[in-house]
Scaffold this motif. Sequence first.
Motif, PDB file in Angstrom:
ATOM      1  N   PHE A 145       8.741  10.438   2.130  1.00 45.11           N
ATOM      2  CA  PHE A 145       9.063  10.119   3.400  1.00 45.11           C
ATOM      3  C   PHE A 145       8.784  11.323   4.497  1.00 45.11           C
ATOM      4  O   PHE A 145       9.480  11.586   5.352  1.00 45.11           O
ATOM      5  N   SER A 146       7.458  11.692   4.101  1.00 48.03           N
ATOM      6  CA  SER A 146       7.188  12.973   5.156  1.00 48.03           C
ATOM      7  C   SER A 146       6.696  12.241   6.289  1.00 48.03           C
ATOM      8  O   SER A 146       6.440  11.100   6.357  1.00 48.03           O
ATOM      9  N   PHE A 147       6.677  12.907   7.446  1.00 41.48           N
ATOM     10  CA  PHE A 147       6.272  12.662   8.930  1.00 41.48           C
ATOM     11  C   PHE A 147       5.316  13.492   9.454  1.00 41.48           C
ATOM     12  O   PHE A 147       5.456  14.706   9.486  1.00 41.48           O
ATOM     13  N   PRO A 148       4.192  12.959   9.983  1.00 39.15           N
ATOM     14  CA  PRO A 148       3.759  11.515   9.995  1.00 39.15           C
ATOM     15  C   PRO A 148       3.450  11.106   8.570  1.00 39.15           C
ATOM     16  O   PRO A 148       2.978  12.067   7.392  1.00 39.15           O
ATOM     17  N   PRO A 149       3.672   9.849   8.077  1.00 42.06           N
ATOM     18  CA  PRO A 149       3.458   9.232   6.808  1.00 42.06           C
ATOM     19  C   PRO A 149       1.929   9.540   6.281  1.00 42.06           C
ATOM     20  O   PRO A 149       1.153   9.320   7.462  1.00 42.06           O
ATOM     21  N   GLN A 150       1.652   9.753   5.422  1.00 41.56           N
ATOM     22  CA  GLN A 150       0.339  10.000   4.645  1.00 41.56           C
ATOM     23  C   GLN A 150       0.123   8.748   3.688  1.00 41.56           C
ATOM     24  O   GLN A 150       0.804   8.678   2.683  1.00 41.56           O
ATOM     25  N   LEU A 151      -0.921   7.889   3.866  1.00 39.00           N
ATOM     26  CA  LEU A 151      -1.200   6.802   2.893  1.00 39.00           C
ATOM     27  C   LEU A 151      -1.856   7.293   1.750  1.00 39.00           C
ATOM     28  O   LEU A 151      -1.827   6.923   0.814  1.00 39.00           O
ATOM     29  N   ILE A 152      -2.719   8.334   2.014  1.00 38.92           N
ATOM     30  CA  ILE A 152      -3.424   8.771   1.017  1.00 38.92           C
ATOM     31  C   ILE A 152      -2.716  10.206   0.561  1.00 38.92           C
ATOM     32  O   ILE A 152      -2.399  11.060   1.088  1.00 38.92           O
ATOM     33  N   PRO A 153      -2.150  10.266  -0.900  1.00 37.28           N
ATOM     34  CA  PRO A 153      -1.418  11.292  -1.666  1.00 37.28           C
ATOM     35  C   PRO A 153      -1.944  12.569  -1.559  1.00 37.28           C
ATOM     36  O   PRO A 153      -3.296  12.570  -1.795  1.00 37.28           O
ATOM     37  N   ASP A 154      -1.366  13.673  -1.071  1.00 34.60           N
ATOM     38  CA  ASP A 154      -1.999  15.142  -1.185  1.00 34.60           C
ATOM     39  C   ASP A 154      -0.964  15.976  -1.608  1.00 34.60           C
ATOM     40  O   ASP A 154      -0.128  16.339  -0.559  1.00 34.60           O
ATOM     41  N   PRO A 155      -0.677  16.415  -2.640  1.00 35.00           N
ATOM     42  CA  PRO A 155      -1.940  16.202  -3.928  1.00 35.00           C
ATOM     43  C   PRO A 155      -1.417  14.992  -4.642  1.00 35.00           C
ATOM     44  O   PRO A 155      -0.190  14.289  -4.519  1.00 35.00           O
ATOM     45  N   LEU A 160       0.767  -1.291   0.114  1.00 32.81           N
ATOM     46  CA  LEU A 160      -0.005  -0.020   0.003  1.00 32.81           C
ATOM     47  C   LEU A 160       0.832   1.183   0.026  1.00 32.81           C
ATOM     48  O   LEU A 160       0.569   2.313  -0.823  1.00 32.81           O
ATOM     49  N   TRP A 161       2.144   1.163   0.789  1.00 32.50           N
ATOM     50  CA  TRP A 161       2.733   2.184   1.010  1.00 32.50           C
ATOM     51  C   TRP A 161       3.485   2.623  -0.532  1.00 32.50           C
ATOM     52  O   TRP A 161       3.599   3.742  -0.912  1.00 32.50           O
ATOM     53  N   ALA A 162       3.973   1.510  -1.194  1.00 32.65           N
ATOM     54  CA  ALA A 162       4.415   1.840  -2.516  1.00 32.65           C
ATOM     55  C   ALA A 162       3.382   2.359  -3.534  1.00 32.65           C
ATOM     56  O   ALA A 162       3.657   3.130  -4.112  1.00 32.65           O
ATOM     57  N   VAL A 163       2.204   1.802  -3.555  1.00 30.69           N
ATOM     58  CA  VAL A 163       1.290   2.427  -4.491  1.00 30.69           C
ATOM     59  C   VAL A 163       0.918   3.805  -3.986  1.00 30.69           C
ATOM     60  O   VAL A 163       1.036   4.605  -5.051  1.00 30.69           O
ATOM     61  N   SER A 164       0.985   4.128  -2.833  1.00 31.72           N
ATOM     62  CA  SER A 164       0.573   5.393  -2.456  1.00 31.72           C
ATOM     63  C   SER A 164       1.702   6.309  -2.815  1.00 31.72           C
ATOM     64  O   SER A 164       1.462   7.487  -3.320  1.00 31.72           O
ATOM     65  N   VAL A 210      11.143   4.794  -8.947  1.00 29.82           N
ATOM     66  CA  VAL A 210      11.380   3.537  -8.614  1.00 29.82           C
ATOM     67  C   VAL A 210       9.811   3.090  -8.007  1.00 29.82           C
ATOM     68  O   VAL A 210       9.503   1.752  -8.443  1.00 29.82           O
ATOM     69  N   MET A 211       9.094   3.763  -7.470  1.00 28.20           N
ATOM     70  CA  MET A 211       7.883   3.472  -6.887  1.00 28.20           C
ATOM     71  C   MET A 211       6.771   3.245  -8.004  1.00 28.20           C
ATOM     72  O   MET A 211       5.876   2.156  -8.121  1.00 28.20           O
ATOM     73  N   ALA A 212       6.939   4.187  -8.976  1.00 32.16           N
ATOM     74  CA  ALA A 212       5.887   3.964  -9.991  1.00 32.16           C
ATOM     75  C   ALA A 212       6.361   2.782 -10.965  1.00 32.16           C
ATOM     76  O   ALA A 212       5.246   2.065 -11.435  1.00 32.16           O
ATOM     77  N   GLY A 213       7.722   2.606 -11.066  1.00 34.11           N
ATOM     78  CA  GLY A 213       7.996   1.477 -11.945  1.00 34.11           C
ATOM     79  C   GLY A 213       7.649   0.159 -11.052  1.00 34.11           C
ATOM     80  O   GLY A 213       7.122  -0.855 -11.875  1.00 34.11           O
ATOM     81  N   ALA A 214       7.939   0.032  -9.872  1.00 30.66           N
ATOM     82  CA  ALA A 214       7.496  -1.075  -9.079  1.00 30.66           C
ATOM     83  C   ALA A 214       5.872  -1.458  -9.332  1.00 30.66           C
ATOM     84  O   ALA A 214       5.760  -2.579  -9.485  1.00 30.66           O
TER      85      ALA A 214
END
Length: 263
Positions: A29-39, A15-19, A230-234
């Motif tokens: 790598f923002s803190f706290p981590p956000q599962l839902i991207p914004d933007p 889920l983290w990779a897709v997000s 890398v995340m998009a490719g994965a």
Amino acid sequence: MVLAGLVVVYVGPMLWAVSSSFKVRGDIFSFPPQLIPDPVTLENYATLLETQPFWRWMIMSSSVALIATIATVFFCSLAGFGFAKYDFKGKNVLFYTMFSSMALPFAVILVPLFVLVSIMGLSHPFIALIVPWVAPAFGIFMMRQYTEQSVPSELLDAARIDGCGEFKIFLSIVFPLLKPAVGALGVWSFLNSYNNLLWPLVIVAEPQFYTMPLGLQTLFAAEGRQYDLVMAGAVLATVPALIVFFLLRKHMVSGLTAGAVKS
């Protein structure tokens, strides 16, 4: 609670990779981590496809994995049939020697395998990525066990009485009975070849022969570590594996559960 924890451990990174594939690099790598991207952004995918030979990596990996899977299924089924239904001198010694090779870490045989492939003239990347893996010990062991359980010797004897040759018996009678095990072995072989990084890292030097893991590794190793690409490719790289899994999932489940219930 234990199962819930295991679900988090296994599903969380996916889920983290897709997000992360929909985030700008600074937000991954923002803190706290956000599962839902914004933007939410598709820039990572666009940049990856425009600046990197991503489709070439995918075609190379998929082609190698598909050919290796077909060869693995055929040779492992044939070898498993031989070990299960034929008696010959040195059979047990040969089988247990082959079986014991599964205990060796790949790093132990990496350099000898590279030297052997070079001496045999098989160092062309496309050949070297396939040939060493067409008869893995695990596949032979799996097909031997399934053949012993699912193929009656009386059926083979009846075919011989009718005049069938041994190879025709294998193709016409034995192989169709091995479909569940073939499905399980096919998925295992495809994923094992498609996801392999260490061997391509050693054997492939020309960029035009890069496989998917090797291509993504170059993005990760590049200056600045391009985590966004890398995340998009994965995420995109999972598509062929998911297609193979869904096509063979019924046979895979049947093959993995064969012998679990005593008839």
